[in-house]
Design an enzyme around this catalytic site. Structure first.
Site, PDB file in Angstrom:
ATOM      1  N   PHE A 127       0.317  12.357   6.789  1.00 55.57           N
ATOM      2  CA  PHE A 127      -0.363  11.234   7.425  1.00 55.57           C
ATOM      3  C   PHE A 127      -1.630  10.950   6.620  1.00 55.57           C
ATOM      4  O   PHE A 127      -2.555  11.766   6.604  1.00 55.57           O
ATOM      5  CB  PHE A 127      -0.668  11.607   8.867  1.00 55.57           C
ATOM      6  CG  PHE A 127      -1.252  10.517   9.719  1.00 55.57           C
ATOM      7  CD1 PHE A 127      -1.277   9.189   9.320  1.00 55.57           C
ATOM      8  CD2 PHE A 127      -1.776  10.832  10.954  1.00 55.57           C
ATOM      9  CE1 PHE A 127      -1.816   8.200  10.130  1.00 55.57           C
ATOM     10  CE2 PHE A 127      -2.319   9.858  11.779  1.00 55.57           C
ATOM     11  CZ  PHE A 127      -2.343   8.547  11.363  1.00 55.57           C
TER      12      PHE A 127
ATOM     13  N   ASP B 152       0.819  -1.202   0.000  1.00 55.02           N
ATOM     14  CA  ASP B 152       0.000   0.000   0.000  1.00 55.02           C
ATOM     15  C   ASP B 152       0.859   1.260   0.000  1.00 55.02           C
ATOM     16  O   ASP B 152       0.622   2.176  -0.765  1.00 55.02           O
ATOM     17  CB  ASP B 152      -0.981   0.003   1.176  1.00 55.02           C
ATOM     18  CG  ASP B 152      -0.301  -0.160   2.539  1.00 55.02           C
ATOM     19  OD1 ASP B 152       0.921  -0.446   2.600  1.00 55.02           O
ATOM     20  OD2 ASP B 152      -0.992  -0.017   3.562  1.00 55.02           O
TER      21      ASP B 152
ATOM     22  N   ASP C 162       7.418   4.049   3.051  1.00 56.03           N
ATOM     23  CA  ASP C 162       7.975   5.303   3.556  1.00 56.03           C
ATOM     24  C   ASP C 162       9.448   5.128   3.893  1.00 56.03           C
ATOM     25  O   ASP C 162      10.299   5.370   3.063  1.00 56.03           O
ATOM     26  CB  ASP C 162       7.146   5.922   4.675  1.00 56.03           C
ATOM     27  CG  ASP C 162       6.783   4.962   5.786  1.00 56.03           C
ATOM     28  OD1 ASP C 162       7.547   4.038   6.076  1.00 56.03           O
ATOM     29  OD2 ASP C 162       5.715   5.148   6.383  1.00 56.03           O
TER      30      ASP C 162
END
Length: 192
Positions: A157, A105, A108
């Site tokens: 976020f 998904d 980071d």
């Protein structure tokens, strides 16, 4: 009672139609690139990658198998990786001599994915590549090879379209950005 996501949605970063279009493009490219593969395994990293995987395979025109792996490198309720990766669900399929495409998904720091790649490489796949819906490149701490990227996003976020917010809102058809101040206020209200 859970708060509604609208209370802390700062913006819709990637709308539903853009997601649909990009997933279709990725499916077409993967189908082209793997048209001669004899054993293609799509390996979904749970749980965030499920919605992306489900939509992606609808656009594949090549035979493929699907398997799942669950890994964890985050402490409970944390947005920061601990750096220590635990396999909580391993594959059911042997990937030896298979073309393996890891479906994620979001990437980071890259630490978790690098550990998964190292683990899977030892299982002797014919090839190993990564397809991620979201690449948060500016947070990268460990370089990882990404063959397919849906969207490169800023260091915000995000939630929706498989990505959770406290295990909720994975079902949203878009990628939204959390207003962290409002979100923290709503969490405090729930704790009182």
């Amino acid at each position: 009672m859970c708060n509604r996501y609208e209370e802390f949605l700062e913006e819709i970063l990637i709308p539903e139609e853009a997601l649909r279009q990009r997933v279709a493009e990725l499916g077409a490219q993967i189908s082209q690139d793997y048209k001669h593969s004899e054993k293609l395994v799509l390996l979904c990293i749970l749980r965030g990658g499920v919605m992306f995987l489900t939509d992606l395979i609808r656009h594949l025109t090549v035979p493929h198998m699907v398997d799942f792996m669950a890994v964890s490198s985050y402490g409970a309720g944390s947005r920061q990786s601990t750096g220590q990766v635990r396999i909580t669900l391993d594959l059911n399929t042997s990937i030896e001599d298979c073309d393996v495409l890891i479906v994620e998904d979001i990437i980071d720091s890259g630490r978790t994915l690098a550990s998964v790649i190292n683990l899977l490489s030892a299982r002797k796949p014919r090839s190993l590549a990564v397809c991620t819906l979201l690449d948060k490149a500016e947070r990268r701490e460990v370089e990882v090879p990404l063959r397919y990227v849906g969207f490169t996003i800023p260091n915000k976020f995000v939630f929706g379209y498989g990505l959770d917010l406290d295990e909720l809102y994975r079902n949203l058809p878009f990628i939204g950005v959390v207003n962290e101040e409002k979100y923290q206020q709503s969490r405090l209200k729930r704790e009182c």
